[in-house]
Design a protein around this motif. Structure first.
Motif, PDB file in Angstrom:
ATOM      1  N   THR A 160       0.848  -1.180   0.000  1.00 16.15           N
ATOM      2  CA  THR A 160       0.000   0.000   0.000  1.00 16.15           C
ATOM      3  C   THR A 160       0.888   1.236   0.000  1.00 16.15           C
TER       4      THR A 160
ATOM      5  N   GLU B 183      -0.310   7.277   1.732  1.00 13.50           N
ATOM      6  CA  GLU B 183      -1.567   8.034   1.651  1.00 13.50           C
ATOM      7  C   GLU B 183      -2.761   7.180   2.032  1.00 13.50           C
ATOM      8  N   ASN B 184      -2.617   5.856   1.896  1.00 16.90           N
ATOM      9  CA  ASN B 184      -3.712   4.941   2.196  1.00 16.90           C
ATOM     10  C   ASN B 184      -3.557   4.265   3.558  1.00 16.90           C
TER      11      ASN B 184
ATOM     12  N   GLN C 119      -1.425  -3.056   5.408  1.00 16.41           N
ATOM     13  CA  GLN C 119      -2.713  -3.279   4.740  1.00 16.41           C
ATOM     14  C   GLN C 119      -3.188  -4.708   4.969  1.00 16.41           C
TER      15      GLN C 119
ATOM     16  N   ASP D 192      -9.595  -1.674   5.643  1.00 17.34           N
ATOM     17  CA  ASP D 192      -8.384  -1.195   4.986  1.00 17.34           C
ATOM     18  C   ASP D 192      -7.559  -0.393   5.978  1.00 17.34           C
TER      19      ASP D 192
ATOM     20  N   LYS E 152      -6.323   2.486   5.772  1.00 17.18           N
ATOM     21  CA  LYS E 152      -6.709   3.897   5.878  1.00 17.18           C
ATOM     22  C   LYS E 152      -7.908   4.090   6.807  1.00 17.18           C
ATOM     23  N   ASP E 153      -8.629   3.030   7.118  1.00 16.89           N
ATOM     24  CA  ASP E 153      -9.843   3.140   7.928  1.00 16.89           C
ATOM     25  C   ASP E 153      -9.656   2.668   9.368  1.00 16.89           C
TER      26      ASP E 153
END
Length: 988
Positions: free
Chosen positions: A107, A110-111, A220, A230, A232-233
Motif C-alpha cells: 500500500t 496516503e492509504n 494493509q 483497509d 486507511k480506515d
C-alpha cells in the motif's frame, strides 16, 4: 549559633584575610586541584581519542567488506519485498491471494491511517523525524546493555535501521551486522525522505497472523486480516493494537496458528501492548488525554474479524489451476528475459524445471494480479450443482496401498465427474468442474485426467475428416455388418463390434452417427487412415498426448487412445465446430499485471483453420440429430431453453468405463465426463445420468448469462451445399427399382461430392423365403410360394463392394419389414438339391375352433407348406391351401387335415399327422330311400358332409354342392355356393 558567636567568627575570618593567610592557602589548594583536574582532563581527552580511535578502527574493520552501495541498488533492495500475488475471476472480480508462507499486500502512505503512522513512530522510533538514520545515545545504551548483559534491553535501532536489517542484511546478532546496519542507515537517509522510509517499513514489517492463522506482513494485510478493514480506515485503538505487534508478532497476535481467536489469557499480552503504545502516543503528543482514555477502554476484541476461507479452501480446483497456468506463463517470460525462446524451453527438461522453479518463486513474491476468464457466478453455481447431484451411480470398492506402510485396505470409490465450458470464438474457459471432492481426490478431472473419449472421437477424427476427403457425406451408405480388420503393424485382427453386439445393415452416415454405431465409423476411418488424420486434425485441435500408435490403429476411430484425452482438450476440439471450422486454443489466464499496474502478459487468441465451412456445417447438422432423435435425447429433454441450436455427441469407452457428452452451440461448447478414478464398469443408464447433469449445468449457466449461453441465431449454413435424393441401399442416385420400392431418402451434400451415378444395387426378381431369408426363386420353385412384387441385390453390385464375401448377406438388410423385406438375396449357393424330399412337418394341432398349427419341417430348404383336406376319416385328401407360415385358418366344419412341406426345388414331404375336426359318428337317416329328390341331388347337412349325389344335383340347405368333387366349395356354415361363409382357397 547566637549572634555574638557569629560576630566573633566573622571577625576572625577578616583577621586571617587581612594577614594574607587565607589567600596563600587557597592558592596552594587551587593549584593542586587544578593540576589534578588538568592531569585527568588531559588523560581523559587522550584516552577518549585513543578509545575513539580504537572504536573507529574496530568499526572500520567491521564494515570493511561492505561495498558502497549505489542509490539505485539500495532502492531496489529496499522496495523489493515479497508481496502475495492476487487472483481474479473475469471482470476484475477478486478471488483471493496465491498460496504463500507469508501474505503481504503493498500500500502507499496516503492509504494508511495517520493513527498508524503516529503509533509506529511513538512506539518504535520517537525521534524518527529528527535523527539522520541512527541515534547515538540509543546505540551506546544498547551496547552497554549488551556488555552488561542486562535482562531488560530497550533496543537501539531506528525505523531506518530496522528497514535496512529486514531488506538488505539478515537477522544475525553480531557487531558486524550492527555496524553495517548503522552505515547503511546513514547512507539511506541521504537519498530517501522520511515518508519513503516509513512507507517501506509499513509494507515490510511482520504483523503476526490473520484470522485464518496465516502469517502476514504489511499494514494493509494486517488491517484486513485482523480487523477486516483497509489500513486507511483503522481507528485509534485498532492502529495502536497493530503498531504494537512488530515487537513480537507471534506473541502479541490475537489469532492461533491454525486460525481462530486465542483464549483470554492468550489475548492479554496483545491488549497490554496496545495500552503501552497508546501511552507512548500520549507522551509524544500524538493524542490527547481524552483520546487516550477512550482508546484504553475500547473493546478491541469485538473488532477481530472472523476466520475467512482461503482461496485454496473455497476454490481448491480453481486456485491450483490458476497457479499452475500462471507459473507456465511466467516461466516463459523469465526465460525470454534471459534470452531463451519457448522452443528452447520445450526442448530442454532442465530449462523447464529451472524456470518453473523461478516462476513459482516469482508468483509468490512479486505481488502480481492474475486475471482469469472464469465467470464467478457460473463457476459457483456449477460447483453447487455438481456437489448436490444425486444420480452419479453407486460407489464401488477399490483396494489401495498405503505408500508409507505398504499396507492395503478397501476404500469406496465414487463416480467422478469433470466438465468444462468454453467460449468458441475466444477460447475463454468460462467455468469447469474439477471433481466431486478435492479432499478425496485432488486430481482436476476437467484439465488433468486423461481418459479414452469413446465415440466423441467420431466427429473429430472420422466423419468430418472423411467429408473433407470426399469419402463420406451425411447420406453416404455404410454397411453395419460383421467386420474384422487387419492392418499393417496390428498385433491381431481388430473386431470393432457394436455397443449392443448386433448389426444394423445398410445405414446412412447420419444414422450411424446419430445412433453411435461403431462399425460404420471404423469402416469409414479405414478409407482415410493412410492420410494420418490424427496429425492433420487432432493435433491441430489441441490433442497433446498422441502416441505413434494413435496415428496407426483403427481403434482410435472409437476413442481408443493410448493415453486418453482430458475433458478440456476434447471439449476444446469441439469448439472448432462451433467456430465455423476454426480452432482456438482454450485459455484461463487472461492477463498478468505487476504491482505497479504494468501488464506483462496479455493473452491473444489465434484461430487455426481445420475444416471448411461446408464440412463443418454438415458435421453440425448430423450432430443435431444426436440430441433430437439419437443417443442424447435425454439432454434435449432436460434443457430449459429449447430453442438453442445445440449439436453434440455422446461417447462410451471400452468396457463401459467412461461416459462422455460434448455439445456446441453458436457461442459456447460444453463437455462432461463421468467415470471412476480406477476404471470400472459404469452401471445402469450411465449415459442418461451424464447428459442430464450436462443439461442442468447448461440451464444454470443460461439463467445467469443468457446472451452467452442461449444465442438466438442458429448455425449459419454456408454456400456450396445442396439437397439430393439418394437410394438408401447404395447412396447413389435413385433407380426406378429403388424408387418403386420406396427406398429413397434425401440429405444435404457438399456440392463437390454429390452422388453422380445411378443406383445399380437392385434388380427386379421373384423370390421366396428360405430359412428366413429372401432368395431368388429357382426354375422349379413352386410359384404359389414366390413373391413377384420385389427386387433383389444386384450380384455385380455385391461383388463390386465386397459384399459377396459376407458370410451372411442378409446382414445388409436393416430390417425384415416394409420395403426392405421385398429385397431378396441373389444367390443359390447355400441351397443345394440333395434329391431328397424334405422332412414332414409335425405336431399338427388345433388352435381354437378355426386354426390349425404345426411344427416346421427340420429341412433347411423349405419354402412353404401345402394343406390337404378329407371330408371324412379315410376319405381322399385334396389340396385346399398353401402358406409360408406354420399355421392356417381352416374354418369349423367337419374335416380331416394334413400338411406337407415343399422345398426350394418343388419336392414335397410326406404328410404330417392327421387332424380331425368335428364328430364323425354315423347318424340314422331321417327319411326312407324312396323319398330322395327326383333329381338325384343328395340333401346336404348343416356341416356340409353330404358327398353323394348326381352331377347335376344341387346341395341341400347348409351343405356342400352335390358334384363329383364332393362339394368342397361349401361355406363354413353357409348354404352351398350361395353360402355366406368364407370359401377355402389357396390364398388362406
Amino acid at each position: 549559633m547566637n549572634k555574638e558567636k557569629l560576630a566573633q567568627y566573622i571577625r576572625k575570618i577578616k583577621e586571617l584575610w587581612s594577614a594574607g593567610i587565607i589567600q596563600k592557602s587557597s592558592r596552594i589548594t587551587y593549584d593542586v586541584v587544578w593540576n589534578i583536574i588538568l592531569f585527568f582532563l588531559i588523560v581523559g581527552v587522550i584516552g577518549a581519542f585513543f578509545a575513539g580511535g580504537i572504536g573507529a578502527g574496530y568499526f572500520a574493520s567491521l564494515v570493511k567488506d561492505e561495498p558502497v552501495r549505489a542509490q539505485e541498488t539500495m532502492e531496489k533492495d529496499l522496495y523489493n519485498y515479497e508481496e502475495s500475488s492476487e487472483l481474479y475471476f473475469a471482470n476484475n472480480e477478486y478471488l483471493g491471494k496465491v498460496r504463500s508462507d507469508l501474505y503481504r499486500e503493498e500500500t502507499t502512505l496516503e492509504n494508511v491511517s495517520s493513527h498508524v503512522k503516529h503509533a509506529i513512530v511513538a512506539t518504535e522510533d520517537s525521534s524518527f523525524y529528527t535523527h539522520n538514520g541512527v541515534v547515538p545515545k540509543a546505540i551506546l545504551r544498547a551496547i552497554l546493555q549488551e556488555v552488561l548483559n542486562t535482562s531488560v534491553k530497550t533496543g537501539g535501532s531506528t525505523l531506518t535501521q530496522q528497514l535496512v536489517k529486514n531488506q538488505i542484511l539478515t537477522n544475525e546478532v553480531s557487531f558486524e551486522r550492527k555496524a553495517k546496519e548503522i552505515l547503511l542507515a546513514l547512507r539511506l537517509e541521504q537519498f530517501a525522505d522520511k515518508d519513503e522510509i516509513l512507507q517501506a517499513y509499513l509494507n515490510i514489517v511482520p504483523f503476526g497472523r490473520n484470522a485464518a492463522g496465516q502469517n502476514i506482513a504489511g499494514v494493509q494485510t494486517a488491517a484486513q486480516g485482523i480487523f477486516g478493514v483497509d489500513a486507511k480506515d483503522l481507528n485509534l485503538p485498532q492502529a495502536a493494537y497493530i503498531a504494537g505487534l512488530p515487537q513480537s508478532p507471534s506473541y502479541y497476535t490475537p489469532f492461533k496458528n491454525g486460525g481462530g481467536v486465542k483464549d483470554e489469557a492468550g489475548l492479554q499480552p496483545g491488549l497490554e501492548r496496545m495500552k503501552t503504545v497508546l501511552s507512548r502516543m500520549l507522551e509524544s503528543g500524538f493524542i490527547t488525554e481524552g483520546e487516550y482514555q477512550e482508546a484504553v477502554n475500547y473493546d478491541i476484541t469485538s473488532d477481530f474479524t472472523d476466520p475467512a476461507e482461503s482461496p485454496l479452501e473455497k476454490y481448491p480446483y480453481l486456485t491450483n489451476e490458476i497457479e499452475k497456468r500462471a507459473k507456465k506463463v511466467l516461466s516463459k517470460i523469465l526465460a525470454k528475459k534471459d534470452g531463451y525462446s519457448e522452443e528452447d524451453l520445450e526442448n530442454s527438461d532442465e530449462l523447464q524445471e529451472e524456470y518453473m522453479i523461478l516462476a513459482e518463486r516469482d508468483l509468490r513474491q512479486s505481488g502480481y494480479k492474475i486475471h482469469t476468464t472464469v465467470n464467478k457466478k457460473i463457476y459457483d453455481v456449477h460447483q453447487k450443482i455438481a456437489a448436490n447431484y444425486n444420480n452419479y451411480g453407486a460407489d464401488k470398492w477399490e483396494t489401495v496401498t498405503d505408500p508409507d506402510t505398504g499396507e492395503t485396505k478397501q476404500v469406496k470409490e465414487p463416480v467422478q465427474v469433470g466438465s468444462i465450458l468454453i467460449e468458441n470464438k475466444t477460447g475463454k474457459i468460462i467455468s469447469f468442474i474439477g471433481g466431486r471432492d478435492f479432499e478425496l481426490e485432488n486430481l482436476n478431472h476437467a484439465t488433468d485426467a486423461q481418459r479414452p473419449n469413446g465415440s466423441t472421437m467420431k466427429p473429430l477424427l472420422v466423419y468430418a475428416p472423411g467429408m473433407e476427403a470426399g469419402v463420406v457425406q451425411p447420406g453416404s451408405i455404410i454397411p453395419d455388418v460383421n467386420t474384422v480388420i487387419t492392418y499393417p503393424g496390428m498385433p491381431k485382427p481388430y473386431d470393432p463390434g457394436n455397443y449392443a453386439s448386433n448389426f444394423h445393415g445398410l445405414v446412412s452416415a447420419r444414422t450411424a452417427l446419430k445412433q453411435s454405431y461403431n462399425i460404420p465409423a471404423v469402416r469409414t476411418y479405414m478409407q482415410i487412415i493412410n492420410n494420418d488424420p490424427a496429425s492433420q486434425y487432432l493435433e491441430k485441435m489441441g490433442f497433446t498426448s498422441l502416441t505413434e500408435g494413435d496415428h496407426e490403429y483403427p481403434a482410435v476411430a472409437l476413442g481408443g487412445l493410448t493415453n486418453g484425452v482430458t475433458v478440456e482438450e476434447n471439449t476444446n476440439a469441439y469448439t472448432t465446430f462451433g467456430n465455423n471450422g476454426k480452432f482456438v486454443d482454450a485459455y484461463l489466464i487472461d492477463k498478468i499485471e505487476t504491482v505497479d499496474g504494468e501488464v506483462i502478459y496479455q493473452h491473444e487468441s489465434k484461430a487455426v483453420d481445420v475444416f471448411t465451412p461446408q464440412t463443418n456445417y454438415l458435421m453440425l447438422d448430423m450432430m443435431r440429430d444426436v440430441l433430437t432423435s439419437g443417443t442424447a435425447t435425454a439432454a434435449r429433454a432436460n434443457l430449459k431453453y429449447t430453442s438453442v441450436d445445440w449439436a453434440g455427441k455422446t461417447g462410451t469407452s471400452q468396457d463401459w468405463h467412461d461416459t462422455w457428452f460434448v455439445a456446441t452451440n453458436p457461442n459456447v461448447t460444453m463437455g462432461i465426463w463421468m467415470g471412476y478414478d480406477t476404471p470400472k464398469v459404469l452401471e445402469g443408464e450411465y449415459s442418461r445420468r451424464n447428459v442430464t447433469l450436462w443439461a442442468k449445468l447448461v440451464n444454470a449457466a443460461t439463467d445467469i448469462n443468457p446472451e452467452l449461453m442461449a444465442p438466438k441465431n442458429r448455425f449459419k449454413r454456408p454456400g456450396g451445399l445442396v439437397y439430393r435424393s439418394y437410394c438408401k441401399v447404395s447412396g447413389m442416385l435413385p433407380s426406378d427399382v429403388c424408387s418403386e420400392l420406396g427406398l429413397v431418402d434425401s440429405d444435404l451434400f457438399n456440392a463437390k461430392f454429390v452422388p453422380n451415378q445411378r443406383d445399380n444395387s437392385l434388380i427386379r426378381g421373384t423370390y421366396v423365403k428360405v430359412n428366413g431369408k429372401s432368395i431368388i426363386a429357382g426354375p422349379n420353385t413352386p410359384k404359389e410360394f414366390t413373391n413377384d412384387d420385389g427386387a433383389a441385390f444386384n450380384p455385380e453390385w455385391l461383388k463390386e463392394n465386397g459384399f459377396d464375401k459376407l458370410s451372411n448377406i442378409e446382414q445388409l438388410i436393416p430390417n425384415q419389414s416394409g420395403a426392405w423385406a421385398k429385397i431378396s438375396i441373389p444367390s443359390t449357393d447355400e441351397i443345394k438339391n440333395d434329391g431328397k424330399n424334405p422332412n414332414a412337418p409335425s405336431n399338427l394341432s388345433k388352435s381354437g375352433s378355426r386354426v390349425i398349427t404345426w411344427t416346421a419341417s427340420s429341412s433347411k430348404d423349405v419354402v412353404g407348406y401345402r394343406i390337404y383336406k378329407a371330408n371324412k376319416p379315410g376319405g381322399a385328401f385334396k389340396l385346399v391351401g398353401n402358406t409360408t407360415e406354420t399355421k392356417m385358418n381352416v374354418g369349423s366344419g367337419k374335416a380331416v387335415y394334413q400338411v406337407k412341406a415343399v422345398d426350394y426345388f418343388g419336392q414335397e414331404s410326406a404328410a404330417s399327422n392327421s387332424l380331425q375336426f368335428g364328430d364323425f359318428t354315423p347318424e340314422k337317416p331321417d327319411v326312407p330311400v324312396d323319398d330322395k329328390p327326383a333329381n338325384g341331388g343328395g340333401n346336404g347337412d348343416s356341416n356340409g358332409d353330404q358327398d353323394d349325389g348326381s352331377d347335376n344335383g344341387s346341395g341341400g340347405s347348409g351343405g356342400d354342392s352335390g358334384n363329383d368333387n364332393g362339394g368342397d366349395t361349401g361355406g363354413d356354415n353357409g348354404s352351398g355356393e350361395d353360402g355366406t361363409g368364407d370359401p377355402e382357397n389357396n390364398n388362406n
